[in-house]
Design a protein around this motif. Structure first.
Motif, PDB file in Angstrom:
ATOM      1  N   ALA A 108      33.566 -29.205  41.146  1.00  0.00           N
ATOM      2  CA  ALA A 108      33.152 -29.286  39.739  1.00  0.00           C
ATOM      3  C   ALA A 108      33.400 -27.959  39.034  1.00  0.00           C
ATOM      4  N   THR A 109      34.627 -27.456  39.114  1.00  0.00           N
ATOM      5  CA  THR A 109      34.917 -26.155  38.538  1.00  0.00           C
ATOM      6  C   THR A 109      34.783 -26.184  37.010  1.00  0.00           C
ATOM      7  N   HIS A 110      34.470 -25.023  36.443  1.00  0.00           N
ATOM      8  CA  HIS A 110      34.140 -24.916  35.022  1.00  0.00           C
ATOM      9  C   HIS A 110      35.353 -24.575  34.162  1.00  0.00           C
ATOM     10  N   ASN A 111      35.376 -25.090  32.940  1.00  0.00           N
ATOM     11  CA  ASN A 111      36.296 -24.678  31.889  1.00  0.00           C
ATOM     12  C   ASN A 111      35.475 -24.345  30.650  1.00  0.00           C
ATOM     13  N   ALA A 112      36.138 -23.753  29.659  1.00  0.00           N
ATOM     14  CA  ALA A 112      35.457 -23.462  28.404  1.00  0.00           C
ATOM     15  C   ALA A 112      34.973 -24.770  27.760  1.00  0.00           C
ATOM     16  N   THR A 113      33.834 -24.699  27.107  1.00  0.00           N
ATOM     17  CA  THR A 113      33.274 -25.872  26.430  1.00  0.00           C
ATOM     18  C   THR A 113      33.935 -26.098  25.070  1.00  0.00           C
ATOM     19  N   GLN A 114      34.132 -25.018  24.323  1.00  0.00           N
ATOM     20  CA  GLN A 114      34.772 -25.135  23.013  1.00  0.00           C
ATOM     21  C   GLN A 114      36.276 -25.395  23.172  1.00  0.00           C
ATOM     22  N   LYS A 115      36.861 -25.925  22.123  1.00  0.00           N
ATOM     23  CA  LYS A 115      38.281 -26.243  22.135  1.00  0.00           C
ATOM     24  C   LYS A 115      39.057 -25.317  21.195  1.00  0.00           C
ATOM     25  N   MET A 116      40.203 -24.863  21.655  1.00  0.00           N
ATOM     26  CA  MET A 116      41.149 -24.211  20.766  1.00  0.00           C
ATOM     27  C   MET A 116      41.891 -25.299  19.988  1.00  0.00           C
ATOM     28  N   THR A 117      42.345 -24.973  18.784  1.00  0.00           N
ATOM     29  CA  THR A 117      42.955 -25.995  17.917  1.00  0.00           C
ATOM     30  C   THR A 117      44.211 -25.464  17.241  1.00  0.00           C
ATOM     31  N   LEU A 118      45.039 -26.398  16.784  1.00  0.00           N
ATOM     32  CA  LEU A 118      46.184 -26.025  15.958  1.00  0.00           C
ATOM     33  C   LEU A 118      45.684 -25.499  14.618  1.00  0.00           C
ATOM     34  N   ALA A 119      46.363 -24.471  14.099  1.00  0.00           N
ATOM     35  CA  ALA A 119      45.857 -23.808  12.896  1.00  0.00           C
ATOM     36  C   ALA A 119      46.600 -24.184  11.633  1.00  0.00           C
ATOM     37  N   GLU A 120      47.811 -24.743  11.757  1.00  0.00           N
ATOM     38  CA  GLU A 120      48.638 -24.927  10.570  1.00  0.00           C
ATOM     39  C   GLU A 120      49.310 -26.295  10.558  1.00  0.00           C
ATOM     40  N   GLY A 121      49.850 -26.660   9.398  1.00  0.00           N
ATOM     41  CA  GLY A 121      50.657 -27.863   9.265  1.00  0.00           C
ATOM     42  C   GLY A 121      49.846 -29.138   9.228  1.00  0.00           C
ATOM     43  N   GLU A 122      50.558 -30.261   9.349  1.00  0.00           N
ATOM     44  CA  GLU A 122      49.908 -31.562   9.209  1.00  0.00           C
ATOM     45  C   GLU A 122      48.934 -31.861  10.332  1.00  0.00           C
ATOM     46  N   HIS A 123      49.065 -31.151  11.462  1.00  0.00           N
ATOM     47  CA  HIS A 123      48.171 -31.391  12.595  1.00  0.00           C
ATOM     48  C   HIS A 123      47.075 -30.331  12.707  1.00  0.00           C
ATOM     49  N   ALA A 124      46.887 -29.544  11.664  1.00  0.00           N
ATOM     50  CA  ALA A 124      45.871 -28.488  11.695  1.00  0.00           C
ATOM     51  C   ALA A 124      44.510 -29.073  12.071  1.00  0.00           C
ATOM     52  N   GLY A 125      43.821 -28.391  12.970  1.00  0.00           N
ATOM     53  CA  GLY A 125      42.519 -28.851  13.434  1.00  0.00           C
ATOM     54  C   GLY A 125      42.571 -29.695  14.687  1.00  0.00           C
TER      55      GLY A 125
END
Length: 370
Positions: A108-125
């Motif tokens: 059950a190894t850990h990863n970050a809880t928060q997500k990184m996201t795209l910052a620009e363009g039509e897929h921002a967020g």
């Protein structure tokens, strides 16, 4: 929140793109790491090809070293300014493997809880899926603090970052999983980055014979420099017979340990029959989901004895193995620099995939400025 450049695979088999992403400030149990170097691994190519899962877009890169920039609440094991190698086995301390004192098998190894996201363009967020929970083809990345392993800052980032995946997988397949010790005979089938590391690990452990097996003469020549004592070109000679001929001292019927670093049924079957009675087979090559165990008479499995093992991340414990191997590197006893075929920029990952596919490099390593 910060915005940084990163390499992202937007869709299956599409060329990777260098885009701007959002990196959140670290929350509880998390750390932001300024990435200094990250190796280009076959696993990243598998992500881009959709061979891992379909959770696009992927933030690629995971064999990385860098400096901790910030930590979240409750983090005590690392602090800003620490030089770290990133790992994908941040042990939980609570699962059945951890509780029985075997954290190298943590379930059950850990990863970050928060997500990184795209910052620009039509897929921002749009949320990004980081490769192996790391995502280090980026100027900075967000990880669980337990994914940061402190090592000696005197080490070259491009070299020790490779401990984060492929080199550790190969070294660990020999030393941890295969239990290679002085005087043992070892054969390694497949001389890519992981196989080369298994050769280096076997030599480091004191194996009396280390047989490198591949179809590429260039790789076999390089294997000798990594610590192999013998080579078998399996395009010209039957691999099983070649290994047996080399390891036939004292009536042996094969190598004590055979490490399969390709991940294919036919080479695993070669490994099975190339080991001595009561010998060990270690599968560290990564198969695809459609591959099946080859047809073997069950009497052969029974009659040959020994062990058939798989090695997941070289059965490593990062907190134990990364600092030790870094120290051996700094002492000149483990040549991690030999795995670095070239240093490249963040814009050159797609070209590096092509070189890797054609066997032209052991590792291309992305080196980030600043």
């Amino acid at each position: 929140m910060q915005q940084v450049k990163a390499v992202v695979a937007m869709s299956k088999d599409a060329p990777v793109e260098v885009v701007t992403i959002n990196v959140p400030d670290p929350g509880p149990g998390e750390a932001v790491v300024k990435v200094q170097a990250c190796g280009v691994c076959h696993t990243d190519l598998h992500y881009r090809q959709g061979g891992i899962n379909d959770e696009f877009p992927f933030l690629l890169g995971h064999e990385a070293a860098g400096v901790v920039e910030a930590v979240g609440e409750g983090v005590t094991q690392v602090a800003p300014g620490d030089f770290v190698v990133l790992n994908w086995r941040a042990v939980c301390g609570e699962c059945r493997a951890c509780e029985r004192g075997e954290p190298q098998y943590c379930f059950a190894t850990h990863n970050a809880t928060q997500k990184m996201t795209l910052a620009e363009g039509e897929h921002a967020g749009t949320e990004l899926t980081p490769a192996l929970g790391i995502g280090a083809f980026a100027e900075k990345t967000l990880v669980a603090a337990g994914q940061c392993t402190k090592v000696d800052p005197a080490a070259r980032p491009a070299a020790v970052g490779l401990l984060g995946c492929g080199v550790m997988a190969g070294l660990g397949a020999a030393i941890n999983t295969g239990n290679v010790t002085r005087g043992r005979t070892v054969a390694v089938i497949g001389c890519g980055g992981v196989g080369m590391a298994a050769i280096a690990g076997s030599a480091l452990a004191g194996a009396s014979k280390v047989v490198a097996v591949d179809i590429d003469p260039r790789k076999l020549e390089q294997a000798l420099a990594m610590g192999a004592t013998h080579t078998v070109n399996s395009a010209e000679v039957d691999a099983v017979e070649g290994i047996k001929a080399i390891c036939s001292d004292h009536g042996a019927e094969g190598a004590d340990v055979v490490i399969e670093a390709v991940g294919r049924p036919e080479t695993w079957k070669q490994a099975f029959y190339a080991r001595d009675l009561a010998g060990t087979v270690v599968l560290v090559g990564v198969p695809t989901p459609d591959m099946k165990v080859p047809d073997l008479p069950l009497i052969d499995v029974f009659g040959r004895g020994g062990s058939l093992k798989s090695s997941w991340y070289g059965d490593c414990l990062p907190s134990r193995d990364f600092p030790m191997l870094t120290d051996l590197y700094l002492q000149g006893r483990l040549d991690l620099d030999a795995f670095v075929s070239e240093e490249i920029g963040i814009d050159d990952v797609e070209a590096a995939f092509d070189k890797m596919h054609h066997g032209d490099v052991l590792r291309s390593v992305v080196v980030l400025e600043g």
